[in-house]
Design an enzyme around this catalytic site. Sequence first.
Site, PDB file in Angstrom:
ATOM      1  N   MET A  17       0.844  -1.199   0.000  1.00 48.41           N
ATOM      2  CA  MET A  17       0.000   0.000   0.000  1.00 48.41           C
ATOM      3  C   MET A  17       0.876   1.245   0.000  1.00 48.41           C
ATOM      4  SD  MET A  17      -3.038   1.124   2.620  1.00 48.41           S
ATOM      5  CE  MET A  17      -1.963   1.480   4.013  1.00 48.41           C
ATOM      6  N   CYS A  18       0.685   2.108  -0.991  1.00 53.59           N
ATOM      7  CA  CYS A  18       1.398   3.376  -1.085  1.00 53.59           C
ATOM      8  C   CYS A  18       0.380   4.480  -1.325  1.00 53.59           C
ATOM      9  CB  CYS A  18       2.406   3.348  -2.228  1.00 53.59           C
ATOM     10  SG  CYS A  18       3.719   2.121  -2.045  1.00 53.59           S
ATOM     11  N   GLY A  19       0.839   5.707  -1.263  1.00 48.93           N
ATOM     12  CA  GLY A  19      -0.033   6.840  -1.544  1.00 48.93           C
ATOM     13  C   GLY A  19       0.538   7.680  -2.665  1.00 48.93           C
TER      14      GLY A  19
END
Length: 292
Positions: free
Chosen positions: A1-3
């Site tokens: 999970m990254c932004g």
Amino acid sequence: MCGIVGIYLKTKKYEKDLGKFLSGMLDGMASRGPDSAGFAIYTKQNKNKFKYSICLNQLTDKEFKKKISKFLKKITLKTFSDHVVLETDEKPKKVLEILDTKLKEVSLVGYGKSINIFKQTGNPKDVVRKFKLSSFSGTHAIGHTRMATESAITTQGSHPYSTSEDECLVHNGSLSNHNNIRRSLKKEGQKFNSENDTEVAAGYISNQISKGESLEKTLKNSLKDLDGFYTFIAGTKDGFALLRDEIACKPAVVAETKDYVAVASEFQCMAHLPNVNTAKIFEPKPGIVYHW
């Protein structure tokens, strides 16, 4: 999970506030990527100057200046934490060769006439403060907060990735065929400095554009050539483009007003933007390229 985040200014009204806006967006994305962060800021071009964003690694800025001055005479250096921006009228071919052969202890992060790129490991809120992002002005910008999955937590493993002049890419997701694509691109002369799959995607985009394809057509081609799941924001000197793969399991939301377009993995990181409550807000459709 990254932004991932991006903001494109349609008017000059908020150019001086661009860094402040992006700073708040990256702060809001810290929970999606606590390992490292980075951003690319685009400014108006100086037609006679090239800018090279360089991570000094273990060198000081004074040591770097002494070393680079042996090969380049007319230069300007600006220091930002452990990065410098080198400005010169020398063409990229010469400067890139010098950095690659004479100054191997530093890392080139990106170059062009309008792009500035900075990235570091650590909590995104700390990275934003170290580079004083809120003080930057410009026309458009993209950023990334990383939760490492397939490669080490290093500055080289951080986003954005820039593999050609004034181009960069941030990515949320994972590519399953990046090793095959990397081998194919290397045969065509593309260089890579990490094992990260996003750098392969950036190299793929640069390779396609170098052959005359538009950014929009290149991203459309990526839907058949790049296997995996991804949301991309690809930046150029003229703006940026957004693409979610056809499965679209990685989130994205767009907020558009008469003054700007903002893109992010989550809406909450755009809540501080002016007039965002009256913006046109929508989720980008799978497999569709959006370009501003």
